[in-house]
Enzyme design. Sequence first.
Site, PDB file in Angstrom:
ATOM      1  N   LYS A  94       0.842  -1.198   0.000  1.00 18.12           N
ATOM      2  CA  LYS A  94       0.000   0.000   0.000  1.00 18.12           C
ATOM      3  C   LYS A  94       0.878   1.248   0.000  1.00 18.12           C
ATOM      4  CE  LYS A  94      -3.880   2.012   2.651  1.00 18.12           C
ATOM      5  NZ  LYS A  94      -4.730   1.828   3.850  1.00 18.12           N
TER       6      LYS A  94
ATOM      7  N   SER B 239      -9.588   1.978   3.131  1.00 17.14           N
ATOM      8  CA  SER B 239      -8.756   2.707   2.201  1.00 17.14           C
ATOM      9  C   SER B 239      -7.776   1.831   1.428  1.00 17.14           C
ATOM     10  CB  SER B 239      -7.969   3.778   2.976  1.00 17.14           C
ATOM     11  OG  SER B 239      -7.090   3.186   3.918  1.00 17.14           O
TER      12      SER B 239
ATOM     13  N   SER C 198      -9.724  -0.444   7.331  1.00 18.90           N
ATOM     14  CA  SER C 198      -9.194  -0.242   5.983  1.00 18.90           C
ATOM     15  C   SER C 198      -8.525  -1.454   5.358  1.00 18.90           C
ATOM     16  CB  SER C 198      -8.208   0.930   5.978  1.00 18.90           C
ATOM     17  OG  SER C 198      -8.887   2.155   6.120  1.00 18.90           O
TER      18      SER C 198
END
Length: 480
Positions: free
Chosen positions: A74, A149, A173
């Site tokens: 990420k 996210s 997330s």
Amino acid sequence: MDFNSLRKKIITKKASVKELVNDIFLKIDSDDPEINSYICTTKDNAIQQAENIDKLIQNEEILPPLAGMPIAIKDNICTKGVHTTCASKMLKGFIAPYESTASDKLWSSGGICLGKTNLDEFAMGSSTETSVFGVTSNPWDISRVPGGSSGGSAASVAAGLCSAAIGSDTGGSIRQPASFCGVVGLKPTYGRVSRWGLVAFASSLDQIGPITNTVSDAAEILYSISGKDPLDSTCLDQPVPNYLINLNKSIKDLKIGIIKECFEHPGLNTEVKDSVLCGVERFKNLGAEIIEVECPRFNDGIATYYVIAPSEASANLARYDGVKYGFRSEEGSNLIDMTSKSRAEGFGDEVQRRILIGTYALSAGYSDAYYKKAQKVRTLIRNDFDKAFKKVDILLTPTCPTTAFLKGDFSNDPLSMYLSDLLTVPANLAGLPAISIPCGFDTKGLPIGLQLIGNVLEEDKILNAAHIFEIDAQVIKNRL
């Protein structure tokens, strides 16, 4: 492809690690323009890593545990010499000068870095729609969001564009996008994994964890990235068990608590509820004891979270002023003007919204009314969990109130999107480990996730229960 399938190909020499990595990049080139799960790829470095593993195999040397496993990171986790942007104009083009502890442990374990995945700007969101690099699509239905996210990480795993990915979880997330994309997502105990190199959103809530095809893959990654880190004072100095070895234990007589308040919430979709309750029956048939428990303040978690998280974010993001690094406006007439315009132009709407909420909650005259009260409720939520764990071994809830929603559904009502985190934020507030696993599909063919929550440092219990469920249910036999 899961780790075991890849290992069989490598060990039987049906393919070299370099060939497997090249195949993944060909798939990324063909499929990712539609999905947009990656912000950038690191092909040259990945090929070099693959060649190094192939040499070890050729020389019949002992291989590190994750040798040849292709992993995505990420893009709010620092990777030395590679872009780390948080999907924001504020950090667009920023190259991290150091490696995060978690990713460094992955590469030391033989993992291969494929690139950086898309996310909501600064990890603030539940849809991966706020990225400056564009919206990520859900591989199950490209008209829908992958969640957030860590949407890019979940989408890349679901679409077969990596074998596993690393995400961060502040209020759900990792687990929410895992649920939306039909993969496994694990948030470890707060402090189990070092946060060194994770760009801070809410420091008392953030935690790094894996998104994978299978529970056993999540167990392997957790074992590799866990442990004490002198660079992170919040990282726990506790022994790290071999989570993989602890899988396959019988769950006969395991006490699973069904949180009453979750299943009674009016926002819970009927199809999601029915699917998760079918999962409860499956656990019962596997020998687990099902016990209804009450956590009276569980549903207060969402309001509590959206005071505490923005408050911490407003402090953490104060460092982005356009002076030493990050976006700098060219229109400022003096230092104060330049800083103000840099932040106004560099941050997107959702990030600005949360900074304003947090600044207000911390301001003189309002801190007692909002922030301090939220911290008191946080303690009460933790107390509810403590009482529940005196009766049961693990807790079970749906991961999300709904399945993946359409892109743009909440464009004009962003606050309503916050309810996506309704069932995930309490685990963050209490610092507990939690995992999302696929348990079924709705009538549109969209994945539904089931969440298991464990007590502090009891990842082994939720991983084992999730693994037994996964083997028995066989919800997703073939990936997209």
